[in-house]
Design an enzyme around this catalytic site. Structure first.
Site, PDB file in Angstrom:
ATOM      1  N   CYS B  96      29.147  57.081 108.470  1.00  0.00           N
ATOM      2  CA  CYS B  96      27.916  57.495 109.222  1.00  0.00           C
ATOM      3  C   CYS B  96      27.614  57.120 110.665  1.00  0.00           C
ATOM      4  CB  CYS B  96      26.508  56.420 107.537  1.00  0.00           C
ATOM      5  SG  CYS B  96      26.735  56.743 106.422  1.00  0.00           S
ATOM      6  N   CYS B  99      29.102  59.748 113.711  1.00  0.00           N
ATOM      7  CA  CYS B  99      28.323  60.044 114.055  1.00  0.00           C
ATOM      8  C   CYS B  99      26.813  59.778 114.530  1.00  0.00           C
ATOM      9  CB  CYS B  99      27.989  61.630 112.695  1.00  0.00           C
ATOM     10  SG  CYS B  99      29.862  62.424 112.672  1.00  0.00           S
ATOM     11  N   HIS B 100      26.094  59.002 113.796  1.00  0.00           N
ATOM     12  CA  HIS B 100      24.798  59.229 114.007  1.00  0.00           C
ATOM     13  C   HIS B 100      24.700  57.470 115.098  1.00  0.00           C
ATOM     14  CE1 HIS B 100      23.494  61.667 111.148  1.00  0.00           C
ATOM     15  NE2 HIS B 100      24.625  61.207 109.665  1.00  0.00           N
ATOM     16  N   CYS B 196      -1.166  65.566  87.038  1.00  0.00           N
ATOM     17  CA  CYS B 196      -1.505  64.673  88.048  1.00  0.00           C
ATOM     18  C   CYS B 196      -2.499  63.758  87.728  1.00  0.00           C
ATOM     19  CB  CYS B 196      -0.210  64.525  88.674  1.00  0.00           C
ATOM     20  SG  CYS B 196       1.978  65.269  88.613  1.00  0.00           S
ATOM     21  N   CYS B 199      -5.163  61.602  85.827  1.00  0.00           N
ATOM     22  CA  CYS B 199      -5.070  60.126  86.387  1.00  0.00           C
ATOM     23  C   CYS B 199      -5.199  59.868  87.785  1.00  0.00           C
ATOM     24  CB  CYS B 199      -3.994  59.645  86.102  1.00  0.00           C
ATOM     25  SG  CYS B 199      -3.469  59.558  84.272  1.00  0.00           S
ATOM     26  N   HIS B 200      -4.272  60.225  88.968  1.00  0.00           N
ATOM     27  CA  HIS B 200      -3.859  59.883  90.217  1.00  0.00           C
ATOM     28  C   HIS B 200      -5.656  60.971  91.374  1.00  0.00           C
ATOM     29  CE1 HIS B 200      -0.831  57.584  89.192  1.00  0.00           C
ATOM     30  NE2 HIS B 200      -0.650  58.928  88.181  1.00  0.00           N
ATOM     31  N   ARG B 237      10.688  58.100  89.238  1.00  0.00           N
ATOM     32  CA  ARG B 237       9.183  57.682  89.122  1.00  0.00           C
ATOM     33  C   ARG B 237       8.391  58.811  88.706  1.00  0.00           C
ATOM     34  NH1 ARG B 237       6.046  55.933  86.935  1.00  0.00           N
ATOM     35  NH2 ARG B 237       4.305  54.590  87.275  1.00  0.00           N
ATOM     36  N   CYS B 241       6.453  58.769  84.755  1.00  0.00           N
ATOM     37  CA  CYS B 241       5.189  59.653  84.379  1.00  0.00           C
ATOM     38  C   CYS B 241       4.825  61.060  83.209  1.00  0.00           C
ATOM     39  CB  CYS B 241       4.644  60.095  85.642  1.00  0.00           C
ATOM     40  SG  CYS B 241       3.618  59.285  87.157  1.00  0.00           S
TER      41      CYS B 241
END
Lengths: 109, 280, 144
Positions: B96, B99-100, B196, B199-200, B237, B241
């Site tokens: 990596c 190039c970076h 979603c 709850c959130h 995650r 849920c």
């Protein structure tokens, strides 16, 4: 993580007889021996870091015996008095006999 | 019939929830002397009155773990990623770094994701961009979404943007995907028939059994969860849920989760990148 | 099989009653013995008393997988930490030396459920002191 890797946080310098905080952490699953494989139902054998020891110029500073109740990626923090310039050596002992080590120099002024 | 089921599920959720004041003790997230904003004002047409990081919903002990890069257990993965960054791989034998340069050169990237990618014909998440680079420039095997390598690398590249405000593009071809994500966000799913938003959005700050519900923001991912004892991705995650509401979850990297990630990221616009965060 | 709420409650009450009966017939718990044995082995037989020893831990842990904990016992030679509600009570034992800046340590531990944490310190003169602290472990609503 893919492999066992120790990390420590030690001050580079200290005044003579200064008490410094040393933080240590090693990446390790600390397999407790209490868990079962969700697919096969077989118990996963215990494999933990069972001992941690810190020494300074060969003199013991701090030691910990650990049981499976210590969390994954075991973290240990302790205090050390710096009597002189020297090398702190850290050793973690695995159930399989492997020993992982690391050394850090503290310059006392 | 459908109505009865919803009512029932509503009652169930109501039963599990109890009101609690936001555990907001006015603490600030300060790491290495740098303050990271954990709340930001919401625009007038935003569904939330204030945008709040998940960090604010956690107990003092969990918050503290994120306030020191040594005590934050995710930094084991960061060190692993720093090694991977330098490691030549694939037919090109390039790393990596070849190039970076430094990973810091990717500062700002995490804050702009997901970002429209013409070649892929869809929004790209950080995982997708990393794998595209591995295949195209290194000529190596791509990493699995939830592999230790991918989690470590997304944490490292995310860290380069820590403290920068989330600022993804929402216009052009992204608009349709964000709209699709919004539909998913408000669609009730699973045996518990919850979206979603139930709850959130409707209940953040309340307790769901012994858990303090957050706004479900994604600005700190990949996150080190104490429950997982390790890092996990945004899509893990989401999947968790969906499992909890007893729905059949979408898969990691699916168009549905990409759309949902884009929408949830857009909902948290202006919140600081906290990667790698620590949650319970 | 369908179990109604009432039946479930009845079952639960029944089990508590059974446990209570057991208490009377078998006064010493096996777990209690293991705990007592571990303490005695550590102190070399000395019965620990009160003293300058403290445990720092959250009152309520958000997740039992990683509970930050610290112990301190000025002047101690070593400190043993026990979790009374875990499958086996031993957690860790810390040993200090002349180069220890303070007789204290911090670590992160697993707690299977709400329970008492016990710390026992062995002093250089052979005596022992102890303290305990209760930590509540919550059951999350969203395992994820």
């Amino acid at each position: 993580m893919a492999k066992v890797k120790p990390r420590v946080k030690v001050p580079k310098t200290a005044s003579v007889n200064e008490v410094v905080t040393i933080k240590t952490l090693i990446s390790h699953p600390m397999e407790s021996g209490q868990r079962k494989d969700s697919k096969t139902g077989e118990a996963i054998p215990r494999k933990i870091i069972n001992k941690f020891a810190a020494s300074f110029n060969g003199e013991p500073v701090f030691m910990a015996n650990m049981e499976p109740s210590v969390s994954a990626n075991p973290y240990i923090e302790f205090q050390m008095r710096v009597p002189e310039t020297g090398v702190v050596r850290f050793e973690w002992t695995d159930d399989d006999g492997s020993v992982y080590d690391l050394e850090k120099t503290i310059t006392a002024a | 019939m459908k109505r009865t089921v919803s009512l029932l599920a509503g009652g169930l959720l109501g039963g599990m929830l109890c009101t609690a004041a936001l555990a907001d003790d006015g603490r600030e997230l300060v790491i290495d002397g740098e303050t990271i904003a954990t709340t930001t004002a919401a625009a007038d047409d935003h569904p939330l009155s204030e945008i709040i990081s998940g960090w604010r919903f956690r107990s003092a002990e969990t918050q503290t773990l994120q306030m020191d890069d040594f005590e934050n257990p995710a930094f084991v993965a960061i060190e692993y990623a720093e090694e991977l960054w330098e490691e030549p791989a694939g037919t090109s034998s390039k790393s990596c770094a070849d190039c970076h340069g430094s990973f810091d050169s990717l500062a700002g990237l995490r804050a702009e994701l997901p970002r429209w990618n013409e070649e892929m014909g869809k929004p790209a998440t950080l995982e997708m961009l990393i794998n595209a680079s591995i295949e195209k420039h290194q000529g190596a095997e791509p990493w699995k979404w939830e592999s230790p390598e991918m989690l470590a690398m997304t944490a490292l590249i995310g860290l380069a943007s820590r403290g920068m405000p989330v600022a993804l593009k929402t216009d052009g071809p992204m608009a349709d995907w964000i709209k699709k994500g919004e539909e998913l966000y408000y669609t009730r799913v699973g045996q518990l028939d919850l979206a979603c938003a139930n709850c959130h959005e409707d209940n953040y700050g309340n307790m769901i059994r012994a858990d303090h519900l957050s706004q479900g923001q994604v600005n700190g991912f990949p996150v080190y969860r104490l429950k997982w004892g390790g890092l996990g991705s945004i899509h893990r995650r989401f999947k968790g849920c969906m499992d909890q509401v007893r729905a059949t979850p979408y898969t990691r990297g699916s168009d549905e989760f990409i759309a949902l990630e884009a929408y949830v990221a857009a909902r948290g616009m202006g919140l600081s990148v906290e990667t790698p965060s620590v949650r319970n | 099989m369908t179990v109604t709420r009432r039946e479930a409650l009845g079952l639960a009450v029944g089990s508590v009653a059974a446990l209570t009966t057991l208490r009377f017939t078998e006064p010493a718990f096996a777990a209690g013995d293991a705990l007592q044995d571990a303490i005695m082995e550590f102190t070399g037989g000395a019965q620990p008393g009160d003293g300058d020893i403290t445990i720092g831990a959250p009152e309520i842990a958000e997740n039992g997988n990683t509970v930050p904990i610290e112990v301190s016992a000025p002047g101690a030679a070593s400190i043993m930490l026990l979790a009374t509600g875990n499958p086996s009570p031993g957690v860790a034992t810390f040993h200090f030396s002349a180069l220890s800046g303070a007789q204290e340590a911090k670590t992160r531990i697993r707690l299977a459920k709400t329970q008492d944490i016990i710390a026992v310190a062995k002093m250089p003169d052979g005596s022992a002191i102890t303290t305990k602290r209760s930590v509540k472990v919550t059951i999350g609503g969203c395992g994820g």
